[in-house]
Design a protein around this motif. Structure first.
Motif, PDB file in Angstrom:
ATOM      1  N   GLY A  40       4.461   4.115   2.065  1.00  0.00           N
ATOM      2  CA  GLY A  40       4.425   2.678   2.295  1.00  0.00           C
ATOM      3  C   GLY A  40       3.185   2.100   1.639  1.00  0.00           C
ATOM      4  O   GLY A  40       2.077   2.577   1.882  1.00  0.00           O
ATOM      5  N   PHE A  41       3.369   1.113   0.794  1.00  0.00           N
ATOM      6  CA  PHE A  41       2.270   0.503   0.047  1.00  0.00           C
ATOM      7  C   PHE A  41       2.036  -0.934   0.493  1.00  0.00           C
ATOM      8  O   PHE A  41       2.988  -1.704   0.602  1.00  0.00           O
ATOM      9  N   VAL A  42       0.779  -1.307   0.730  1.00  0.00           N
ATOM     10  CA  VAL A  42       0.389  -2.703   0.886  1.00  0.00           C
ATOM     11  C   VAL A  42      -0.162  -3.113  -0.473  1.00  0.00           C
ATOM     12  O   VAL A  42      -1.102  -2.483  -0.983  1.00  0.00           O
ATOM     13  N   ILE A  43       0.447  -4.144  -1.053  1.00  0.00           N
ATOM     14  CA  ILE A  43       0.161  -4.512  -2.438  1.00  0.00           C
ATOM     15  C   ILE A  43      -0.182  -5.996  -2.520  1.00  0.00           C
ATOM     16  O   ILE A  43       0.473  -6.821  -1.873  1.00  0.00           O
ATOM     17  N   ASP A  44      -1.165  -6.321  -3.339  1.00  0.00           N
ATOM     18  CA  ASP A  44      -1.456  -7.723  -3.631  1.00  0.00           C
ATOM     19  C   ASP A  44      -0.322  -8.246  -4.513  1.00  0.00           C
ATOM     20  O   ASP A  44      -0.062  -7.710  -5.590  1.00  0.00           O
TER      21      ASP A  44
END
Length: 121
Positions: A40-44
């Motif tokens: 799971g990635f939190v991305i701008d």
């Protein structure tokens, strides 16, 4: 009035959450516990910078190490760098699955950027 959420960290409104999926070997503990491998990635949203990630791993050290491979890199532009780092630094049976999950998340991110609906099932 919005009630404060008691969280240790809140992500900005310009961030999105994208999950990349992959399969690992049947005998891999990750497959046994979770059925598949995912990151799971939190991305701008604007820059594509990976701000945080988490992994379906059985050991905390694995999760921390995989985070170190991704955080601070671009999901859009750093595929070759990430692939090289995985191949030269990560020596476990889920090595290939890490890159496949990244590429799956990258594909979803690109669709989001283009306004294309992604399959969430």
């Amino acid at each position: 009035m919005q009630q404060d959420i008691d969280l240790p960290f809140c992500y900005g409104e310009n961030t999105i959450y994208v999950v990349g999926n992959a399969k690992t070997q049947q005998s891999n503990p990750i497959t046994i516990q979770f059925g598949q491998f995912f990151i799971g990635f939190v991305i701008d949203r604007e820059t594509g910078m990976i701000i945080q990630c988490d992994v379906s791993a059985t050991l905390q050290t694995t999760t921390k190490f995989i985070r170190s491979l991704f955080i601070g890199k671009s999901i859009k532009d750093n595929a070759e760098i990430i692939k090289q780092e995985i191949e030269s630094r990560y020596f476990a049976s889920s090595q290939k699955a890490i890159f496949v999950a990244y590429k799956d998340a990258q594909k979803k991110f690109n669709c989001i950027q283009k306004g294309i609906q992604i399959d969430l099932s």
